[in-house]
Design an enzyme around this catalytic site. Structure first.
Site, PDB file in Angstrom:
ATOM      1  N   HIS A 489       0.834  -1.207   0.000  1.00 16.58           N
ATOM      2  CA  HIS A 489       0.000   0.000   0.000  1.00 16.58           C
ATOM      3  C   HIS A 489       0.873   1.263   0.000  1.00 16.58           C
ATOM      4  O   HIS A 489       0.716   2.155  -0.828  1.00 16.58           O
ATOM      5  CB  HIS A 489      -0.883  -0.037   1.257  1.00 16.58           C
ATOM      6  CG  HIS A 489      -1.725   1.178   1.484  1.00 16.58           C
ATOM      7  ND1 HIS A 489      -3.087   1.175   1.290  1.00 16.58           N
ATOM      8  CD2 HIS A 489      -1.411   2.433   1.894  1.00 16.58           C
ATOM      9  CE1 HIS A 489      -3.567   2.380   1.578  1.00 16.58           C
ATOM     10  NE2 HIS A 489      -2.565   3.167   1.943  1.00 16.58           N
ATOM     11  N   GLU A 490       1.806   1.296   0.947  1.00 12.97           N
ATOM     12  CA  GLU A 490       2.632   2.508   1.056  1.00 12.97           C
ATOM     13  C   GLU A 490       3.532   2.675  -0.160  1.00 12.97           C
ATOM     14  O   GLU A 490       3.805   3.796  -0.587  1.00 12.97           O
ATOM     15  CB  GLU A 490       3.444   2.493   2.360  1.00 12.97           C
ATOM     16  CG  GLU A 490       2.595   2.468   3.640  1.00 12.97           C
ATOM     17  CD  GLU A 490       1.576   3.587   3.742  1.00 12.97           C
ATOM     18  OE1 GLU A 490       1.767   4.660   3.133  1.00 12.97           O
ATOM     19  OE2 GLU A 490       0.541   3.387   4.430  1.00 12.97           O
TER      20      GLU A 490
END
Ligand SMILES: [Zn+2]
Length: 695
Positions: A489-490
């Site tokens: 995600h990051e």
């Protein structure tokens, strides 16, 4: 959930490079790629650097505002874009350290600098001469021959000023300044209370009986935590997720689970010096006053105007549509767990602190799958490489480890990101393990944003921070599936920053409810069976995850989705309920929360993902206030967008190029149009419901 991203500041500021030899923050950075010289930066450098940089910016902005020349796009907007470089860089380095590696000294500086920064921003945003110039250009915008990006930039500045109070009368401007100053102090106080309470030890276990049910690695991590806190020979569980979540999953001691769980949800609510109840009530009241001053009924109306959702009604409708199917599913999950409890011969009713423990049991029973079976395949280094490989397969970019770039902590690693043809794209820092000086959660931000004014290409310096399972004395970092998804995600946010390709960084304003699309879409690749088998390699043998285990994961993909969706939606309702207040009197925080949860009919077995007193997304800054819904709003987009990849091929380069071009590299004030250029049509909610098994 994870996730916060530092959005591209609209009215980021100022000035050229005053060369001051003695302060490394103000000097030209000579390291490779002009990265921050962390080895030289000391705490005492920040305050003077802030003051100098603010002064430099003020001089520069004054020069723009007071110019005798007729206002033009170039001498006003472009000049503003080029201003503030020094302050931008000091603020970003400070912001990173104060979130990821803070200490008492930095926290004191943050307390001191926050109101000064608030005042400094107001001095610019409320500068009448400056606004008059921007307004004049804005009114003439259709006759100036501006290109689309310049139009966007102009609109961002104009609306940014208006929304910061530029049209108010003098008296209201003074009131607004007072509110901004007070808010800036309250945010700092909230963050500091929150950090103190998250770092607290929830439970010290003295004696092996208290360890019943815990896997060896959880025991070892708890022993190391205790030792680091001067409690050698005991075991400590903290309120950092890698510590307490495995404890809740495995501990057979129900009373201890209850202690840990309650300590977690009561952060900021212990009627002690770190209590946040009064503070958040004050924040909410000030937000109402500010919204009213600016001509909005509520804070949510003010915020949402510039999001895709547009207004509170749309957000509530969206959340309500998801709430019923999610709650229905959660109730069946409760029934499944209660059946296990009954079968075990107990006579208690499932409580919130039992959820992780019995969910694990159900998972084992129904899917022959548990957390401990997966972790050996998720060594951090392998997972990170897996995420880089996905980026390479999609976009051709490569991540090459660098050893010659300074870092702010030994856990930080640095990679150069290169285009397929070897062109330098930017720098990526990863910082993945919890420490006392790091706030909870995971986030992506940057030390520098991309821009390319007059052919002067500035490349981005991006960092990802997480709180994932730490290596222990005899094992590397072995992550949970949740942590794996968070890492991907990051990186998605990181790619969004790395792929930025505009002339002006200020043209890339991304609405809060769109910004989670680039990040969340990456989670789809993380859990895709075809991708899993390439990076999920056993940490000892290097064997890829067995097909049988992938099958189990696939079958278990709807598992616990009721819970996850319900706890998340509850927090989203709570956020909205705090921000549709029309009354600027301070609320009773506990009462507001109880009523909010009663109104939606939250079941006793589930708590909201955050309680008001520890809801950092909405109270530690303006950040996600009236915006926590964004994750699931963007989930509709990412589920729909990933369908396109499923149709065309997981790594279809042409589709990836279109995603990069239309979604990741530019900003616009019509994000739906951007999305449609990529997908061909607006998103439908079906893909999300299907993915969570809620259809
Ligand atoms: Zn995010």
């Amino acid at each position: 959930m994870k996730k916060s991203i530092c959005l591209f500041a609209l009215t980021v500021l100022t000035v050229g490079c005053g060369v001051q030899q003695e302060n490394p923050l103000l000097r030209e950075w000579e390291a490779p790629f002009e990265t921050p010289p962390f080895d030289e930066i000391k705490n005492e450098h920040f305050m003077p650097a802030f003051l100098d940089a603010m002064e430099a910016e003020k001089a520069e902005v004054d020069a723009i505002a007071d110019s005798d020349e007729e206002p033009t796009f170039k001498n006003t907007l472009e000049a503003l874009e080029e201003s503030g470089e020094q302050l931008d860089r000091v603020s970003r380095v400070f912001g990173c350290l104060n979130s990821a590696n803070t200490n008492d000294e930095l926290q004191d500086i943050s307390k001191e600098i926050a109101p000064l920064q608030a005042k400094h921003s107001d001095d610019i945003n409320l500068n009448e001469e400056l606004f008059a110039r921007i307004k004049q250009i804005y009114e003439e915008k259709d006759s100036l021959g501006l290109n689309p990006e310049q139009h966007t930039l102009l609109e961002n500045y104009y609306l940014g000023f208006v929304r910061s109070g530029a049209n108010l009368n003098d008296e209201d401007k003074e009131t607004l300044r007072g509110i901004n100053e007070e808010l800036s102090k309250l945010y700092v106080k909230f963050r500091q209370n929150h950090l103190k309470q998250t770092n607290a030890i929830a439970l010290v276990i003295d004696g092996e009986a208290g360890l019943a049910g815990l896997p060896d690695d959880v025991v070892q991590a708890a022993a190391e935590t205790a030792k680091a806190r001067g409690l050698e020979g005991k075991w400590a569980i903290t309120l950092q997720k890698p510590s307490f979540i495995p404890f809740l999953m495995h501990s057979e001691k129900r009373n201890l689970r209850e202690i840990v769980f309650k300590a977690y949800i009561n952060r900021g609510n212990n009627d002690d010096e770190f209590d946040n109840k009064k503070l958040i009530s004050r924040i909410a009241a000030l937000r109402v006053r500010k919204a009213n001053l600016l001509g909005y009924k509520t804070h949510a109306d003010f915020v949402l105007e510039r999001n895709m959702a547009k207004n509170p009604e749309n957000v509530y409708k969206f959340l309500n549509d998801l709430w019923k199917p999610a709650l229905r599913r959660a109730k069946t999950e409760v029934a499944d767990m209660q059946a296990v409890i009954n079968r075990e011969g107990h006579d208690f009713k499932l409580q919130a602190w039992d959820w992780w423990y019995y969910a694990e049991k159900v998972k084992k029973e129904k899917y022959a799958l548990d957390d401990a079976m997966l972790r050996p395949y998720f060594k951090m280094e392998n997972v990170r490489k897996g995420s880089f490989d996905v980026a390479e397969k999609l976009y051709g970019v490569r991540f090459v480890k660098r050893h010659d770039i300074e870092v702010y902590h030994p856990d930080v690693e640095v990679f150069e990101v290169l285009e397929a043809d070897g062109t330098h794209l930017g720098i990526f820092y990863s910082d993945y393990y919890p420490r006392d000086g790091k706030r909870s959660g995971a986030w992506s931000s940057s030390f520098r944003s991309q821009s390319n004014i007059d052919g002067d290409l500035i490349t981005p310096l991006v960092f990802n921070v997480g709180n994932f399972a730490k290596p222990t004395a005899d094992k590397p970092s072995l992550m949970s599936m949740d942590e794996v998804e968070t890492l991907f995600h990051e990186l998605g946010h990181g790619l969004n920053s790395l792929f930025a390709n505009t002339v002006y960084s200020g043209s890339r304003r991304v609405p809060r409810d769109f910004v989670e699309l680039p990040s969340q879409i990456m989670e789809n690749w993380a859990r895709d069976p075809a991708v899993l088998k390439t990076y999920a390699l056993h940490y000892e043998t290097g064997e890829p995850i067995p097909l049988e285990l992938i099958d189990k994961l696939e079958k278990a993909k709807y598992f616990n989705q009721g819970f996850r969706t319900v706890e998340y939606l509850a927090a989203s309702f709570l956020d909205m309920d705090w921000h549709v207040l029309t009354d600027a009197t301070e609320q009773d925080a506990a009462k507001l929360e109880t009523e909010s949860m009663d109104k939606i009919g939250l079941i006793a077995e589930i708590e909201s993902r955050y309680q008001s007193t520890n809801f950092g997304h909405i109270f530690s800054s303006g950040g996600y206030s009236s915006g926590y819904y964004s994750y699931i709003w963007a989930a509709v987009l990412d589920a729909d967008a990933f369908e396109a990849f499923k149709e065309a091929g997981l790594f279809d380069r042409e589709l990836a190029a279109s995603f990069r071009k239309n979604v990741l590299s530019k900003g616009s004030n019509d994000t739906m149009a951007q999305y449609v250029r990529f997908r061909g049509s607006e998103p439908k909610v079906d893909a999300l419901l299907k993915r969570r098994g809620l259809d």
